[in-house]
Design an enzyme around this catalytic site. Structure first.
Site, PDB file in Angstrom:
ATOM      1  CD1 TRP A   1      -2.860   1.445   0.047  1.00 27.13           C
ATOM      2  CD2 TRP A   1      -2.249   1.654   2.863  1.00 27.13           C
ATOM      3  NE1 TRP A   1      -3.536   2.948   1.128  1.00 27.13           N
ATOM      4  CE2 TRP A   1      -3.083   2.594   2.016  1.00 27.13           C
ATOM      5  CE3 TRP A   1      -2.099   1.050   3.332  1.00 27.13           C
ATOM      6  CZ2 TRP A   1      -3.864   3.452   2.796  1.00 27.13           C
ATOM      7  CZ3 TRP A   1      -1.818   2.501   5.076  1.00 27.13           C
ATOM      8  CH2 TRP A   1      -2.773   3.408   3.829  1.00 27.13           C
TER       9      TRP A   1
ATOM     10  CG  ASP B   1      -2.670  -2.515   7.548  1.00 31.18           C
ATOM     11  OD1 ASP B   1      -3.199  -2.533   7.593  1.00 31.18           O
ATOM     12  OD2 ASP B   1      -2.088  -1.702   6.775  1.00 31.18           O
TER      13      ASP B   1
ATOM     14  CE  LYS C   1      -9.814   0.426   2.945  1.00 29.65           C
ATOM     15  NZ  LYS C   1     -10.167   1.182   1.661  1.00 29.65           N
TER      16      LYS C   1
HETATM   17  C1  LMR Z   1      -7.164   2.223  -0.789  1.00 31.51           C
HETATM   18  O1  LMR Z   1      -5.530   2.184  -0.492  1.00 31.51           O
HETATM   19  O2  LMR Z   1      -7.629   2.294  -1.584  1.00 31.51           O
HETATM   20  C2  LMR Z   1      -7.615   2.752   0.912  1.00 31.51           C
HETATM   21  O3  LMR Z   1      -7.107   2.043   1.271  1.00 31.51           O
HETATM   22  C3  LMR Z   1      -7.882   4.030   0.564  1.00 31.51           C
HETATM   23  C4  LMR Z   1      -6.513   4.575   1.174  1.00 31.51           C
HETATM   24  O4  LMR Z   1      -6.826   5.355   2.295  1.00 31.51           O
HETATM   25  O5  LMR Z   1      -5.564   4.519   0.916  1.00 31.51           O
END
Ligand code: LMR
Length: 392
Positions: free
Chosen positions: A128, A206, A241
């Site tokens: 991420w 996470d 989510k």
């Molecule tokens: C995403 O990865 O799209 C979501 O978790 C929103 C974010 O905060 O990035």
């Protein structure tokens, strides 16, 4: 001369920045596959879950004050969240704080570790985008391994973990890996746990997508296994989510230690970090969730709604994977079909991602990550046709 004369432009956010571009696009046929939010068939904004709305109404009817919460947040919320994530957790072994979504749980946890002897972190590649920014802001040294390749050829990940220095933090996504959707098997988790023990690595989970792969319990299998195995560990949990409660920012951080004596000191350290960042957490979203989780009927209703979201995403994933076979080949489509949760990542060059946006109004993040709920019945064939044209 400007008062600040060395200011640099950081550019826009890797995920929300693209959504902003999408919003500005005036084309009717545009498709939003950017941020991981649950939208239903007609697209538009994520709907509010009925169970959550009822929990919120119950909370509003009972609410008598808007007084500050304590720095650590609401203890009933934390106990209910701990039960959902860990099953059974000995509260004497855990420092728990309510956080502003998953991001501040991650930030607080990483800041705490950075101040207490940890300077290296292992992240999957890709991961991420915000993980990378959070650890970069805290000057962590980052180590990484190729996630998709490593899932298939697990020796790559084992060798990587064995090469890390003692006391490196290992960030582990509990389920529904963001951005690939590809998760470790139980056998792989067992090996990761063993190596973390052998090498004295610190597991930091996470947990942002509980309930989107199989069941709530199954999706936190790895966390529960590490707990049973007696690890000192941390978990950053998000309800964004699973309750579709994105803008209320509801999360929690758990620091679990074998040594009970150290827990109060850890908690005071976490509180110290929170106090200077956001002082104390907001209550409304967490309070609404409390009302759902402590009422068996509402909790069942929520679980049924969550299952509905999950089943729809799973069926989109299957259809999408199948439709990709003639366009991207067996390997790429298998990676889509083998995944879980909101995301898959498909092999596209940056030029192709830009063409999809500019020529077709199909928006996804720059890594080729697709948020699957955005593929509605209406947009599905349009996106497939756009991909075909791009790959011609
Ligand atoms: C995403 O990865 O799209 C979501 O978790 C929103 C974010 O905060 O990035």
């Amino acid at each position: 001369m400007a008062i600040i004369d060395h200011i640099q432009d950081p550019g826009s956010d890797a995920i929300f920045g693209i959504q902003t571009e999408y919003r500005k696009d005036v084309r009717k046929e545009k498709v939003n596959l950017t941020v991981g939010v649950y939208v239903d068939e007609d697209g538009g904004s994520p709907p509010i879950m009925a169970a959550l709305k009822m929990g919120e109404q119950k909370h509003l009817a009972m609410e008598t004050t808007k007084n500050y919460l304590s720095i650590a947040g609401d203890s009933e919320y934390l106990a209910l969240t701990a039960k959902l994530v860990f099953g059974d957790l000995d509260f004497q072994r855990a420092a728990m704080i309510q956080t502003v979504g998953g991001t501040s749980a991650l930030r607080t946890g990483f800041e705490f570790l950075r101040k207490n002897g940890y300077s290296g972190v292992s992240l999957s590649n890709p991961t991420w985008a915000n993980h990378k920014q959070i650890v970069a802001n805290l000057d962590y040294k980052v180590y990484s391994y190729p996630h998709i390749q490593g899932i298939k050829d697990f020796a790559i990940i084992c060798d990587h973990l064995r090469s890390l220095d003692d006391k490196t933090v290992v960030l582990l996504q509990a389920k529904c890996h963001n951005p690939t959707g590809l998760d470790f098997t139980k056998e792989q988790w067992v090996e990761i746990s063993q190596i973390c023990k052998e090498k004295n690595l610190f597991p930091f989970f996470d947990s942002a997508y509980q309930g989107f792969a199989t069941t709530l319990k199954e999706d936190s299998w790895a966390i529960r296994y590490f707990l049973e195995e007696g690890h000192d560990m941390m978990v950053a949990h998000s309800f964004s989510k699973s309750f579709a409660i994105y803008n209320e920012r509801v999360g929690a951080l758990f620091v679990v230690m074998q040594d009970k004596a150290i827990i109060p000191v850890i908690k005071r350290n976490l509180m110290k970090i929170v106090r200077v960042n956001y002082s104390n957490p907001p209550f409304h979203g967490a309070a609404s969730i409390v009302q759902v989780l402590k009422d068996e009927k509402l909790k069942k209703r929520w679980q049924a709604e969550l299952s509905g979201h999950r089943d729809r995403i799973n069926s989109i994933r299957k259809r999408f994977g199948e439709a990709l076979i003639p366009i991207l080949g067996d390997k790429a489509s298998a990676n889509v079909m083998d995944g879980h949760g909101f995301f898959c990542q498909i092999p596209l060059t940056s030029e192709e991602i830009v063409r999809l946006k500019v020529e077709f109004g199909v928006y996804m993040t720059g890594s080729g990550r697709i948020s699957l709920p955005g593929l509605s019945k209406k947009s599905f064939s349009y996106v497939i046709e756009a991909l075909k044209k791009i790959k011609e």
